[in-house]
Design a protein around this motif. Structure first.
Motif, PDB file in Angstrom:
ATOM      1  N   LEU A 161       0.864  -1.180   0.000  1.00 40.53           N
ATOM      2  CA  LEU A 161       0.000   0.000   0.000  1.00 40.53           C
ATOM      3  C   LEU A 161       0.895   1.223   0.000  1.00 40.53           C
ATOM      4  N   ASN A 162       0.545   2.237  -0.789  1.00 41.54           N
ATOM      5  CA  ASN A 162       1.410   3.416  -0.894  1.00 41.54           C
ATOM      6  C   ASN A 162       0.545   4.657  -1.098  1.00 41.54           C
ATOM      7  N   SER A 163       0.902   5.727  -0.422  1.00 46.03           N
ATOM      8  CA  SER A 163       0.213   6.999  -0.599  1.00 46.03           C
ATOM      9  C   SER A 163       1.271   8.093  -0.707  1.00 46.03           C
ATOM     10  N   GLN A 164       1.202   8.875  -1.780  1.00 48.57           N
ATOM     11  CA  GLN A 164       2.217   9.902  -2.035  1.00 48.57           C
ATOM     12  C   GLN A 164       1.556  11.259  -2.295  1.00 48.57           C
ATOM     13  N   TYR A 165       2.280  12.296  -1.931  1.00 47.27           N
ATOM     14  CA  TYR A 165       1.929  13.662  -2.330  1.00 47.27           C
ATOM     15  C   TYR A 165       2.946  14.043  -3.391  1.00 47.27           C
ATOM     16  N   ARG A 166       2.483  14.332  -4.586  1.00 49.13           N
ATOM     17  CA  ARG A 166       3.378  14.636  -5.696  1.00 49.13           C
ATOM     18  C   ARG A 166       3.423  16.148  -5.910  1.00 49.13           C
ATOM     19  N   MET A 167       4.574  16.719  -5.549  1.00 48.03           N
ATOM     20  CA  MET A 167       4.766  18.171  -5.642  1.00 48.03           C
ATOM     21  C   MET A 167       5.385  18.522  -6.984  1.00 48.03           C
ATOM     22  N   ARG A 168       4.926  19.613  -7.570  1.00 47.55           N
ATOM     23  CA  ARG A 168       5.434  19.970  -8.882  1.00 47.55           C
ATOM     24  C   ARG A 168       6.849  20.544  -8.788  1.00 47.55           C
TER      25      ARG A 168
END
Length: 196
Positions: A162-169
């Motif tokens: 299981l993986n949860s990411q915040y992808r910042m520009r």
């Protein structure tokens, strides 16, 4: 002199024993089902976390897709992960005209998972960070993923992740978003048996 030799042999044997318990993940593949969430990331940036959580509803926010990862152990507590993913959605490219038609978003990311426990434990929480690139229609861009996850080790050869990411520009053509995935993986090659 005898005591010194015995001490020296004890140190060598303990180092050998330690080396045998040091398990590093063998090359593996994992397939994921994923969800991208642009709306929640936008609301957090404009209104704050409390307001975004208060107004949160999963319906209509999460856009699905699939991903494939190559995983290679770097050490007992770190894995290199290369992931390619794709989904059909209406990507809010900053500064670009909004389209009503969904198109294919392709993202690739190279990350390192730093595990708090080892692959010998049933559950191994990890934190992840790295770099990534995306393509949507004619727009190319770069992003920085940071996140957390859980790895459930079913056996020495298979795992559930299981993986949860915040992808910042990192470039102006990429939008901030959340990336959530659930997947299953396994080792590519059988373990080589070492002859005694």
């Amino acid at each position: 002199m005898k005591k010194l030799i015995v001490y020296f042999l004890a140190v060598i044997l303990s180092a050998t024993t330690y080396g045998q318990t040091n398990y590093v993940r063998r090359p593996s593949f994992a397939i994921h089902l994923l969800k991208n969430d642009f709306q929640t990331a936008s609301e957090i940036r404009s209104s704050g976390l409390a307001t975004a959580l208060k107004n949160y509803s999963a319906s209509g926010r999460l856009k699905g897709g699939v991903g494939l990862s190559y995983i290679q152990g770097l050490s007992q507590h770190a894995d290199f992960v290369a992931t390619g993913s794709g989904s059909f959605l209406n990507y809010p490219v900053p500064g670009a005209p909004v389209s009503i038609n969904e198109s294919f978003l392709m993202e690739v990311a190279a990350t390192v998972n730093v595990k708090l426990l080892t692959d010998k434990d049933f559950v191994s929480p990890f934190i992840t960070t790295g770099v990534g690139a995306s393509k949507y229609r004619g727009y190319y861009g770069a992003f920085i993923p940071i996140g957390v996850g859980l790895q459930f080790n079913i056996s020495n050869d298979a795992f559930f992740i299981l993986n949860s990411q915040y992808r910042m520009r990192a470039t102006e053509t990429v939008n901030y978003h959340f990336y959530h995935s659930i997947g299953v993986g396994g080792n590519l090659f059988p373990k080589k048996e070492v002859a005694p």
